[in-house]
Design a protein around this motif. Structure first.
Motif, PDB file in Angstrom:
ATOM      1  N   ALA A  95      -1.163  -3.904  -5.939  1.00  0.00           N
ATOM      2  CA  ALA A  95      -0.061  -3.054  -5.495  1.00  0.00           C
ATOM      3  C   ALA A  95      -0.563  -1.699  -5.004  1.00  0.00           C
ATOM      4  CB  ALA A  95       0.946  -2.863  -6.627  1.00  0.00           C
ATOM      5  N   VAL A  96      -1.460  -1.084  -5.769  1.00  0.00           N
ATOM      6  CA  VAL A  96      -2.001   0.223  -5.374  1.00  0.00           C
ATOM      7  C   VAL A  96      -2.833   0.094  -4.101  1.00  0.00           C
ATOM      8  CG1 VAL A  96      -3.546   2.096  -6.043  1.00  0.00           C
ATOM      9  CG2 VAL A  96      -1.963   1.121  -7.731  1.00  0.00           C
ATOM     10  N   ALA A  97      -3.709  -0.917  -4.059  1.00  0.00           N
ATOM     11  CA  ALA A  97      -4.575  -1.092  -2.890  1.00  0.00           C
ATOM     12  C   ALA A  97      -3.759  -1.428  -1.646  1.00  0.00           C
ATOM     13  CB  ALA A  97      -5.606  -2.189  -3.165  1.00  0.00           C
ATOM     14  N   HIS A  98      -2.755  -2.290  -1.795  1.00  0.00           N
ATOM     15  CA  HIS A  98      -1.950  -2.684  -0.632  1.00  0.00           C
ATOM     16  C   HIS A  98      -1.096  -1.523  -0.136  1.00  0.00           C
ATOM     17  CE1 HIS A  98       1.613  -4.635   1.356  1.00  0.00           C
ATOM     18  NE2 HIS A  98       0.624  -5.204   2.007  1.00  0.00           N
ATOM     19  N   THR A  99      -0.549  -0.723  -1.047  1.00  0.00           N
ATOM     20  CA  THR A  99       0.228   0.439  -0.619  1.00  0.00           C
ATOM     21  C   THR A  99      -0.655   1.409   0.152  1.00  0.00           C
ATOM     22  OG1 THR A  99       1.666   0.227  -2.569  1.00  0.00           O
ATOM     23  CG2 THR A  99       1.718   2.323  -1.394  1.00  0.00           C
ATOM     24  N   SER A 100      -1.882   1.626  -0.341  1.00  0.00           N
ATOM     25  CA  SER A 100      -2.827   2.480   0.381  1.00  0.00           C
ATOM     26  C   SER A 100      -3.147   1.886   1.748  1.00  0.00           C
ATOM     27  CB  SER A 100      -4.116   2.646  -0.441  1.00  0.00           C
ATOM     28  OG  SER A 100      -5.050   3.449   0.239  1.00  0.00           O
ATOM     29  N   TRP A 101      -3.308   0.570   1.801  1.00  0.00           N
ATOM     30  CA  TRP A 101      -3.593  -0.128   3.053  1.00  0.00           C
ATOM     31  C   TRP A 101      -2.456   0.077   4.057  1.00  0.00           C
ATOM     32  CZ3 TRP A 101      -7.803  -3.160   4.583  1.00  0.00           C
ATOM     33  CH2 TRP A 101      -7.608  -3.979   5.692  1.00  0.00           C
ATOM     34  N   MET A 102      -1.221  -0.067   3.587  1.00  0.00           N
ATOM     35  CA  MET A 102      -0.069   0.064   4.469  1.00  0.00           C
ATOM     36  C   MET A 102       0.143   1.511   4.907  1.00  0.00           C
ATOM     37  SD  MET A 102       0.953  -2.902   5.142  1.00  0.00           S
ATOM     38  CE  MET A 102       2.348  -2.306   6.112  1.00  0.00           C
ATOM     39  N   VAL A 103      -0.103   2.467   4.025  1.00  0.00           N
ATOM     40  CA  VAL A 103      -0.009   3.876   4.409  1.00  0.00           C
ATOM     41  C   VAL A 103      -1.003   4.168   5.529  1.00  0.00           C
ATOM     42  CG1 VAL A 103      -0.490   6.229   3.625  1.00  0.00           C
ATOM     43  CG2 VAL A 103       0.927   4.717   2.239  1.00  0.00           C
ATOM     44  N   ASN A 104      -2.175   3.568   5.438  1.00  0.00           N
ATOM     45  CA  ASN A 104      -3.192   3.736   6.480  1.00  0.00           C
ATOM     46  C   ASN A 104      -2.726   3.129   7.799  1.00  0.00           C
ATOM     47  OD1 ASN A 104      -5.515   3.006   8.196  1.00  0.00           O
ATOM     48  ND2 ASN A 104      -6.764   3.805   6.534  1.00  0.00           N
ATOM     49  N   THR A 105      -2.320   1.878   7.760  1.00  0.00           N
ATOM     50  CA  THR A 105      -1.970   1.190   9.006  1.00  0.00           C
ATOM     51  C   THR A 105      -0.734   1.779   9.663  1.00  0.00           C
ATOM     52  OG1 THR A 105      -1.675  -0.990  10.020  1.00  0.00           O
ATOM     53  CG2 THR A 105      -0.520  -0.606   7.964  1.00  0.00           C
ATOM     54  N   GLN A 106       0.168   2.411   8.859  1.00  0.00           N
ATOM     55  CA  GLN A 106       1.378   3.015   9.416  1.00  0.00           C
ATOM     56  C   GLN A 106       1.183   4.480   9.797  1.00  0.00           C
ATOM     57  OE1 GLN A 106       4.303   0.676   9.482  1.00  0.00           O
ATOM     58  NE2 GLN A 106       2.419  -0.464   9.181  1.00  0.00           N
ATOM     59  N   GLY A 107      -0.018   5.016   9.592  1.00  0.00           N
ATOM     60  CA  GLY A 107      -0.262   6.428   9.843  1.00  0.00           C
ATOM     61  C   GLY A 107      -0.844   6.734  11.200  1.00  0.00           C
TER      62      GLY A 107
END
Length: 290
Positions: A95-107
């Motif tokens: 959950a933590v890693a995927h949220t970080s991943w999505m914050v990156n890809t959406q930034g």
């Protein structure tokens, strides 16, 4: 209270096990083929403009080593969580890693709202804990998680309709615009090129999509075949947009599965496996004795 009962309507833990396996396997495919731009973002970190979530929480800045680290954690952790082992430890890590991943890809100037419900699912599933494929025990905490995912799924469409109204300052501007014409010209397949010669078809389609999004919350009041029929209408809509424009909403479609009795897939899958292995004949008497 009826509101509390609605939010905490219990669901079988077997349903959780099936849905959890689907989500985590899909997550591996998503980071490898769907949101696979995070590694590339590491080479252009100066263009990173995080969304509000990225500004509030201390996620790492884009870099190639960070991207590969997150990818490894998500892939390995997802397979562990999908198996039902360490559901909380593996689940929270993913959950933590995927949220970080999505914050990156959406930034990087693009936000894909089709991932909202999936992100909610990945964050909340670890709160349920253990759930076996043959566990018919019902759980209110699992019911709350599923209801949150369902609300997020429906909000994806209702929120899209609201955004159309807010950004256009009108209830009818989007539906009466030429947005579908632009989409067909930009990325339409040969199957829909003809619609540019019949603009009324595109206008009707825009109104249909807008009304469908507005009416999405109705799915909570429907039951049985009516509810299944409405959900299948959304599936058909996404199939149509994929064939016509190459646009899919697979993350949201996965989350629509929370409305279905997924636990019924387990005995069918077990029977198919036993039949394939030639042991179905010896398995049926055992069921009759039990």
């Amino acid at each position: 209270m009826s509101v509390v009962r609605w939010w905490f309507s219990p669901v079988p833990l077997a349903r959780v096990a099936v849905f959890r396996a689907i989500v985590y396997v899909f997550l591996v495919w998503s980071v490898l083929f769907l949101t696979n731009d995070v590694v590339g973002h590491g080479y252009a970190a100066e263009l990173y403009q995080p969304t509000l979530l990225g500004r509030v929480l201390p996620f790492p800045e884009p870099s190639v080593p960070v991207a590969y680290g997150l990818l490894a954690i998500i892939v390995v952790g997802s397979f562990v969580a999908a198996s039902g082992r360490l559901p909380r430890a593996a689940g929270w890590t993913v959950a933590v890693a995927h949220t970080s991943w999505m914050v990156n890809t959406q930034g990087f100037a693009y936000v894909s709202h089709d991932h909202m419900a999936l992100m909610i699912a990945v964050i909340l599933l670890p709160t349920i804990g253990r759930a076996r494929f043959d566990d018919t025990t019902t759980s209110e905490s699992a019911g709350w998680v599923f209801r949150c995912i369902q609300v997020a799924t429906v909000a994806t469409y209702a929120g899209s309709a609201l955004a159309k109204v807010i950004y256009n300052s009108s209830l009818t501007a989007w539906a009466n615009s030429s947005i579908f014409s632009w989409a067909v010209m930009r990325r339409g397949s040969f199957l829909v090129d003809w619609t540019l010669q019949v603009p009324v078809v595109l206008r009707v389609g825009q109104w249909g999509v807008f009304l469908l999004e507005v009416l999405t919350p109705v799915v909570f009041w429907l039951r049985g075949r009516w509810q299944v029929g409405m959900i299948c209408l959304f599936f058909a809509f996404h199939l149509m947009t994929y064939v016509a424009l190459g646009i899919h909403f697979l993350p949201t479609i996965v989350c629509w599965l929370t409305f279905f009795p997924l636990e019924r897939l387990v005995p069918h899958a077990r029977t198919a496996w036993l039949r394939a292995s030639g042991r179905v004949a010896s398995w049926r008497p055992a069921l009759q004795q039990s």
